[in-house]
Scaffold this motif. Sequence first.
Motif, PDB file in Angstrom:
ATOM      1  N   UNK A  63       0.826  -1.204   0.000  1.00  6.72           N
ATOM      2  CA  UNK A  63       0.000   0.000   0.000  1.00  6.72           C
ATOM      3  C   UNK A  63       0.860   1.253   0.000  1.00  6.72           C
ATOM      4  N   UNK A  64       0.442   2.248  -0.777  1.00  8.44           N
ATOM      5  CA  UNK A  64       1.116   3.539  -0.783  1.00  8.44           C
ATOM      6  C   UNK A  64       0.095   4.620  -0.449  1.00  8.44           C
ATOM      7  N   UNK A  65       0.447   5.466   0.543  1.00  6.93           N
ATOM      8  CA  UNK A  65      -0.435   6.586   0.889  1.00  6.93           C
ATOM      9  C   UNK A  65       0.184   7.876   0.452  1.00  6.93           C
ATOM     10  N   UNK A  66      -0.675   8.814   0.141  1.00  6.08           N
ATOM     11  CA  UNK A  66      -0.195  10.172  -0.061  1.00  6.08           C
ATOM     12  C   UNK A  66      -1.082  11.118   0.733  1.00  6.08           C
ATOM     13  N   UNK A  67      -0.441  11.904   1.610  1.00  6.14           N
ATOM     14  CA  UNK A  67      -1.170  12.916   2.358  1.00  6.14           C
ATOM     15  C   UNK A  67      -0.933  14.251   1.651  1.00  6.14           C
ATOM     16  N   UNK A  68      -1.972  14.970   1.363  1.00  9.15           N
ATOM     17  CA  UNK A  68      -1.771  16.308   0.798  1.00  9.15           C
ATOM     18  C   UNK A  68      -1.202  17.260   1.838  1.00  9.15           C
ATOM     19  N   UNK A  69      -1.535  16.999   3.092  1.00 13.38           N
ATOM     20  CA  UNK A  69      -0.996  17.823   4.181  1.00 13.38           C
ATOM     21  C   UNK A  69      -0.598  16.923   5.342  1.00 13.38           C
ATOM     22  N   UNK A  70       0.629  17.107   5.836  1.00 14.45           N
ATOM     23  CA  UNK A  70       1.040  16.427   7.062  1.00 14.45           C
ATOM     24  C   UNK A  70       1.293  17.490   8.117  1.00 14.45           C
ATOM     25  N   UNK A  71       1.342  17.066   9.395  1.00 12.83           N
ATOM     26  CA  UNK A  71       1.329  18.051  10.479  1.00 12.83           C
ATOM     27  C   UNK A  71       2.613  18.887  10.581  1.00 12.83           C
ATOM     28  N   UNK A  72       3.769  18.326  10.236  1.00 14.54           N
ATOM     29  CA  UNK A  72       4.989  19.148  10.262  1.00 14.54           C
ATOM     30  C   UNK A  72       5.734  19.006   8.933  1.00 14.54           C
ATOM     31  N   UNK A  73       6.589  19.979   8.640  1.00  5.88           N
ATOM     32  CA  UNK A  73       7.296  19.972   7.357  1.00  5.88           C
ATOM     33  C   UNK A  73       8.329  18.857   7.265  1.00  5.88           C
ATOM     34  N   UNK A  74       8.746  18.307   8.434  1.00  6.77           N
ATOM     35  CA  UNK A  74       9.747  17.233   8.416  1.00  6.77           C
ATOM     36  C   UNK A  74       9.173  15.892   7.979  1.00  6.77           C
ATOM     37  N   UNK A  75       7.898  15.762   8.141  1.00  5.63           N
ATOM     38  CA  UNK A  75       7.272  14.476   7.803  1.00  5.63           C
ATOM     39  C   UNK A  75       7.155  14.311   6.292  1.00  5.63           C
ATOM     40  N   UNK A  76       7.330  13.079   5.831  1.00  5.40           N
ATOM     41  CA  UNK A  76       7.104  12.857   4.399  1.00  5.40           C
ATOM     42  C   UNK A  76       5.601  12.878   4.085  1.00  5.40           C
ATOM     43  N   UNK A  77       5.289  13.090   2.830  1.00  8.00           N
ATOM     44  CA  UNK A  77       3.870  13.036   2.432  1.00  8.00           C
ATOM     45  C   UNK A  77       3.438  11.628   2.011  1.00  8.00           C
ATOM     46  N   UNK A  78       4.438  10.776   1.745  1.00  8.85           N
ATOM     47  CA  UNK A  78       4.110   9.425   1.268  1.00  8.85           C
ATOM     48  C   UNK A  78       4.523   8.364   2.286  1.00  8.85           C
ATOM     49  N   UNK A  79       3.695   7.378   2.438  1.00  6.47           N
ATOM     50  CA  UNK A  79       3.964   6.293   3.378  1.00  6.47           C
ATOM     51  C   UNK A  79       3.705   4.961   2.694  1.00  6.47           C
TER      52      UNK A  79
END
Lengths: 299, 182
Positions: free
Chosen positions: A187-203
């Motif tokens: 599974x691949x996720x993409x978040x358009x917004x994550x809570x901090x800039x250090x976090x990746x957008x894809x998981x």
Amino acid sequence: MMISNKKIFPIAFIVSCCMLSFAQAQNVDLFAEKDEPIRDIVTSTFKTTRIVNGHSIENVGKGILDFKILHRFGQLSDGAYNLFGLDQASMRLGLDYGISKTLMVGVGRSTFEKQYDGFMKLRLLSQSTGGKNFPFALSYAGTMIYKSLKNTSTTIKPYETDRFTYAHQLIFARKFGDYFSLQLTPTLFHYNLVSTSKLPNDFISVGISMRERISKRVNFTQEYYYRVNKLEGYYNSFSVGFDIETGGHVFQLHVTNSTGMTERTFINETTGEWGKGNIRFGFNVSRVFTVRKPKEFRK
Amino acid sequence: MNKSILKLAFVLALGIFSFSANAQKVYSTKTGQIFFNATGGIEKIAAVNNQTDSKFVEQTGQMIFAVLVKGFKFENQLMEDHFNENYMESSKFPKADFKGYITNIKEINFAKDGTYPVTVDGSLTIHGVSNKVSTTGTMKIEKGLPQIEGAFKIKIKDYGISGMYIGDKIAPDAAITINCKY
């Protein structure tokens, strides 16, 4: 070779007579005909389109509408005051529809974050035996989730698009005889917004699911998602349950440590920990309706 | 010499011709229809298979029908899954077939259009169990092409098919209707 005309005619005559009598002996026997090998496409790898929270390899049939109620109670660890979680509830109401034999679409509304979700699942390959062997089935499932919960923060004004997350899943499944099925779900996720800039957008995560048949109408299921790169503070989702078939329904009973029932919520943002008893009792009810009859029944 | 070879070829060709003229006439279809109804309660339990493989021999009346059990289409997908998985065990017994004879084949004039009554005797195999079946139907000849129609009932229990809904939501007898154009 020197054979006179006089001789050749009788020889040929005898030969053709032999063939004639041969032909008369050549009676057709339909019973003796050999069966051609038949390509048998494996069906019912899982009992319904979801294992517990996540997608299974199965699609709803063409022209079938499936009304699904997914329900989770509160945590067992909440104790007797909340009747071990039964006082609380989290739900997802969904409608799935089979457009063709290989394509289904669905929409849902969850109480968690007031999410709306839409998905499509497309069968790419089918497991088969007989005339043409193929060892596994493959589907693609794509989900879009929209969080409609109002933004409480006054400092940040997010864009509307920030409310979307996406999940792409490849579903590999194999049925080993009538009694056991296994499924792997990268599974691949993409978040358009994550809570901090250090976090990746894809998981990335990988799901492993199983089904064991206990009786003709009862199956035992397990579902586990391993997160390859993860958001801190969350746990891997693990669920066990039973699928019970009763006529037009499939009833699923299970325990899980996940609250949400949409892909990114249960795979990436499971808050419960099995070891601490943060597990919930839940059930999925499915009722199917024939919206568009197969052409053989249309008159 | 050339002439004699020509003669030889001619006589041989005559032989081959008589060979094909003498071969038995086999009528066949791969798109025959078999319908069954086993409704026991309110819910309609019926399915149709439009890929029936059938053949018969004009001279002997020998006849076969074969279907893939998974080829039966129900109105409801879930019912179809239950039919295959719980009742028919279709992965174990993928085919159902009938092998028998049209006993009064001599009474049918294939050259003349019309509707002829037929009687069929044979052995029906479903779910790996064979039983004798005898039934009547009609054969319609239209422009030399036959069409067979027939209907009969079978007892589901006779074929070793079990399940808790048989005799309740599912009728104990299934009515089978056949329609094949050859």
